[in-house]
Design an enzyme around this catalytic site. Sequence first.
Site: not given
Length: 286
Positions: A32, A150, A182, A206
């Site tokens: 996505y 992702k 993260e 990411l």
Amino acid sequence: MRTVYVNGEYLPETEAKVSIFDRGFLMADGVYEVTSVLDGKLIDFDGHAIRLSRSLNELQMRNPISKEDLLEVHRELVRVNEIDEGLIYLQITRGSDGDRDFAFPDPETTEPTIVLFTQSKPGLADSPAAKKGAKIISIEDIRWGRRDIKTVQLLYPSMGKMMAKKAGCDDAWMVEDGFVTEGTSNNAYIVMGNKIITRALSNEILHGITRAAVLRFAKEAQMVVEERNFTIHEAQQADEAFTTSASAFVMPVVEIDGVALGDGTPGKVAPRLREIYLDEMRKAAV
């Protein structure tokens, strides 16, 4: 009622349907992107399109739409839904060949599923949360090893946000082998003096589109950027901290695991970076 996009069609949201055998539903076999909209224009669309292509390639998944057509779909959804400030969510899954199986279906005979929808978010740029700053807890990072893709595998990040909410905080930073990886839906940073410290790109985090832009603007503003691992303890001793994401831009962090940073209010660096980012992205918006 929103108009959404499903497999080449613009439909009222109540008429949108996806097969119960779709691998995105059964196995989280999908990717996505979320693109922000400011003043009715798309923010950093090229970056999101490039990362989308990379995610699909890493999963050996066919891209069902060209970059040019994807841009037109985004623009049409902004237009018909009258989005001034908000988000466009895009999801592509491997689709289905009609039954559940662990093995990938034949890409030559199976059409990927593509879905896009808008979310109106008035006041997105002038967020009260950004003026107050976020409170963060730390949690163990137990996700899979390819966080650079992702994917729609978001159960643990969702659990992390709920852990933070239960603790009376806003979000969580994940920790692996003693170091921050993260946030649940963002990249993490600390600030010491004029130096911005953030984890280097790898499979562990990411490759944030907003991250890339913010670090570029920081260097242009003569700030020092150091890409290295850091601990929660180090973050608690920092002058400032912040996160970046496509949906929240630059978000100051004012507390980590109950320890206030500075005087417990946003410092100077994060708000300035947010201001620069919004100004530059508005200029480049499409």
